[in-house]
Design an enzyme around this catalytic site. Structure first.
Site, short mmCIF file in Angstrom:
data_model
loop_
_atom_site.label_atom_id
_atom_site.label_comp_id
_atom_site.label_asym_id
_atom_site.label_seq_id
_atom_site.Cartn_x
_atom_site.Cartn_y
_atom_site.Cartn_z
N ARG A 187 0.66 -1.06 -0.04
CA ARG A 187 -0.02 0.04 -0.02
C ARG A 187 0.83 1.53 -0.01
NH1 ARG A 187 -3.91 -2.66 -1.94
NH2 ARG A 187 -5.48 -3.69 -0.42
N ASP A 214 -1.71 -12.67 -1.49
CA ASP A 214 -2.40 -11.62 -1.91
C ASP A 214 -2.90 -10.78 -0.69
OD1 ASP A 214 -3.84 -10.02 -3.44
OD2 ASP A 214 -5.78 -11.33 -3.88
N PRO A 267 -12.87 -5.00 -1.88
CA PRO A 267 -12.30 -6.52 -1.86
C PRO A 267 -10.95 -6.91 -1.44
CG PRO A 267 -12.13 -6.01 -4.09
CD PRO A 267 -12.61 -4.93 -3.31
N ASN A 274 -11.35 -10.81 -4.31
CA ASN A 274 -11.36 -10.92 -5.89
C ASN A 274 -10.15 -11.37 -6.31
OD1 ASN A 274 -11.66 -10.65 -8.53
ND2 ASN A 274 -11.21 -8.45 -8.61
#
Length: 427
Positions: free
Chosen positions: A58, A301, A319, A274
Site C-alpha cells: 500500500r 494476496d 475486496p 477478488n
C-alpha cells in the site's frame, strides 16, 4: 554474526545442529558447538525462508492501511524472507522511480527483501505498456510485471507484454478476469449468490483469460504466471498447458485453500475478495492442484484495508483480505495435517518455486552448507486463535479472526541475522 541452531528438523526430518556464520550455512551435523549465540530449536521444523509472490504493501498512497515497514513486520512474523510488492499503489509502480522508492523503503526496513512488481500498463489503464525495460534496469531489478487488481484484457497488448518480458527474462503475472463478464460482480456466481441477491462472478471469467493467455504464451515462447487461481476449471487448464510444454506457473492463496462462498451467508464483507471465494469442489481441486504441483506456489494476496472500507454493506466494501501472518498456518491446516503435502513440499511451494518464478537469487535455496542463511523455524505442534488486534499489519481485515490454526513461526533469519526471535520481530 555466528549463530548455532540446536536440534532443528530440516524439512521435518531428523534433528541436527546448524551453524550459521557470515550470512551462510557454515555446518550441519550432530553435537556442533560454538562460543557464539545458541538458539534452542528442539522440535522445530527448519525450512528455507518463505517467499511471497503477491503482497500489497500500500505504500506509496495508502499508508493509513499499511506501510512497507508494517507489511515487512507482518511478513517476517509469517516466516517470510522475501515478498513481492504489487504495483497498484498511488502513484502506480509503473516507472523506475516508483519501484526504486518501494525497494529502498524495504531495504531501510531490513526485515525481509521487498521486491517491487512493476505495472504492465501505464497507470494500470490497460492501454499502453509501462516502462518495463527501465524498471528492469533500475536498482529494484524488476522481473515480475502485473496489473493485479485489473486484468490485461486486450489480447494484443498482452501479447506485446509477453514479448517484452521475455526479452527481460521477466514474467507477466496475470489477474485472470474477463471484465465484461464480471460487471458489478460481488461473489461467486451460483445458487448461493442468487439466493443472497448478490451479483455473481462466474468461474468462466477467470478460465477464459487463462485459456487465452496460455495460448499466447505458447505462441510467443514467453513465461506466464497466473495470479490467485480459484476454480477447478482453471486448475485443469493449467495442467493441460503444462502438458503441452507451455511456460506457465500459477499460485493459489491461503484463503482459497480454506474458505468457501458459504462465508458470504452473513454478509460480512471481511470475506469479500477478488477473485471470490468459490465452492467446496473448487477448494478440493485447488488443494489437489497444489499437492500434485500443477499449482506452483502459495501466494498470500495480502490486501490490507481500512475499517471504513470493510465495515459497511457488502456491495460498497473493497475486496481483499490479510494473509501474511497466517499463510503458513493455513497451509499446514489444509495440506500438511490432511496428509496432502510433506514439509519438504511446503518448502517447494512456499519458497523454492516462488523464488525461481521471481528470479530471486539467495532465496528458496536448499538447506545445505554454503547456502544463504535465509531460514524459518516453525513449531508444528503449536495452536493459536487468530486475534486481528494482535497482528503486525496496520489493518484488521483478517478472514481467520477467531479461528484456531496450527503451527507457529518461532525464529526467522535473514542472511544469518534474526529478524524474528521467539515470535517477536526484532525491528
Amino acid at each position: 554474526m555466528t549463530i548455532l541452531i540446536k536440534g532443528a528438523r530440516p524439512y521435518g526430518e531428523d534433528a541436527v545442529d546448524v551453524l550459521v556464520s557470515d550470512g551462510v550455512i557454515a555446518a550441519i551435523g550432530e553435537d556442533l558447538s560454538t562460543t557464539a549465540e545458541t538458539v534452542d530449536a528442539g522440535g522445530l521444523v527448519l525450512l528455507p525462508g518463505l517467499v511471497d509472490l503477491h503482497t500489497h504493501l500500500r505504500e506509496p498512497g495508502r499508508e493509513d492501511t499499511e506501510t512497507v515497514l508494517t507489511g515487512s513486520r507482518a511478513a517476517a512474523l509469517g516466516g517470510y524472507t522475501a515478498v513481492h510488492a504489487m504495483a497498484n499503489t498511488d502513484p502506480v509502480a509503473d516507472t523506475a522511480g516508483v519501484v526504486e522508492q518501494v525497494w529502498r523503503l524495504g531495504s531501510d526496513a531490513g526485515l525481509v527483501d521487498v521486491v517491487p512488481v512493476g505495472a504492465v500498463t501505464v497507470g494500470l489503464g490497460g492501454e499502453r505498456l509501462a516502462e518495463l525495460g527501465a524498471m528492469a534496469d533500475s536498482a529494484a531489478r524488476v522481473r515480475v510485471f502485473s496489473d493485479d487488481g485489473k486484468c490485461v484484457a486486450d489480447p494484443a497488448l498482452m501479447r506485446r507484454a509477453l514479448e517484452y518480458t521475455k526479452a527481460l527474462d521477466g514474467v507477466v503475472a496475470q489477474h485472470a478476469e474477463e471484465p465484461r463478464l464480471t460487471v458489478g460482480a460481488q461473489m461467486h456466481e451460483g445458487e448461493r449468490s442468487a439466493r443472497l441477491g448478490l451479483t455473481g462472478w462466474p468461474a468462466v471469467a477467470e478460465e477464459a483469460i487463462i485459456a487465452r493467455d496460455v495460448l499466447l504464451a505458447e505462441h510467443v515462447g514467453a513465461r506466464l504466471h497466473v495470479c490467485h487461481v480459484s476454480t477447478a476449471g482453471s486448475v485443469e487448464l493449467i495442467r493441460w498447458a503444462k502438458s503441452r510444454g507451455v511456460q506457465v506457473t500459477a499460485e493459489v492463496t491461503p484463503h482459497h485453500l480454506l474458505l468457501t462462498d458459504a462465508q458470504a451467508e452473513g454478509y460480512d464483507a471481511t470475506f469479500k475478495v477478488n477473485p471470490p471465494l468459490r465452492t467446496a469442489e473448487d477448494v478440493a481441486a485447488l488443494r489437489g492442484g497444489l499437492a500434485d504441483g500443477t499449482i506452483d506456489a502459495v501466494a498470500t494476496d495480502h490486501a490490507p484495508h481500512a475499517a471504513e472500507d470493510k465495515e459497511c454493506e457488502w456491495s460498497a466494501a473493497r475486496p481483499g483480505m490479510l494473509g501474511l501472518e497466517q499463510a503458513l498456518s493455513v497451509v499446514v491446516d489444509t495440506m500438511v495435517d490432511t496428509g496432502l503435502m510433506t514439509w519438504r513440499e511446503v518448502a517447494d511451494r512456499m519458497s523454492v518455486r516462488p523464488a525461481a518464478i521471481g528470479r530471486l537469487a539467495g532465496h528458496g535455496r536448499p538447506l545445505e552448507v554454503g547456502e544463504p542463511a535465509n531460514l524459518v523455524l516453525v513449531d508444528p505442534g503449536a495452536r493459536a486463535v487468530v486475534d486481528p488486534v494482535a497482528l503486525a499489519s496496520k489493518s484488521r481485515n483478517s478472514p481467520y479472526a477467531g479461528r484456531e490454526l496450527p503451527a507457529r513461526v518461532v525464529h526467522v533469519l535473514l542472511r544469518g541475522e534474526l529478524s524474528v526471535r521467539d515470535g517477536k520481530v526484532q525491528k
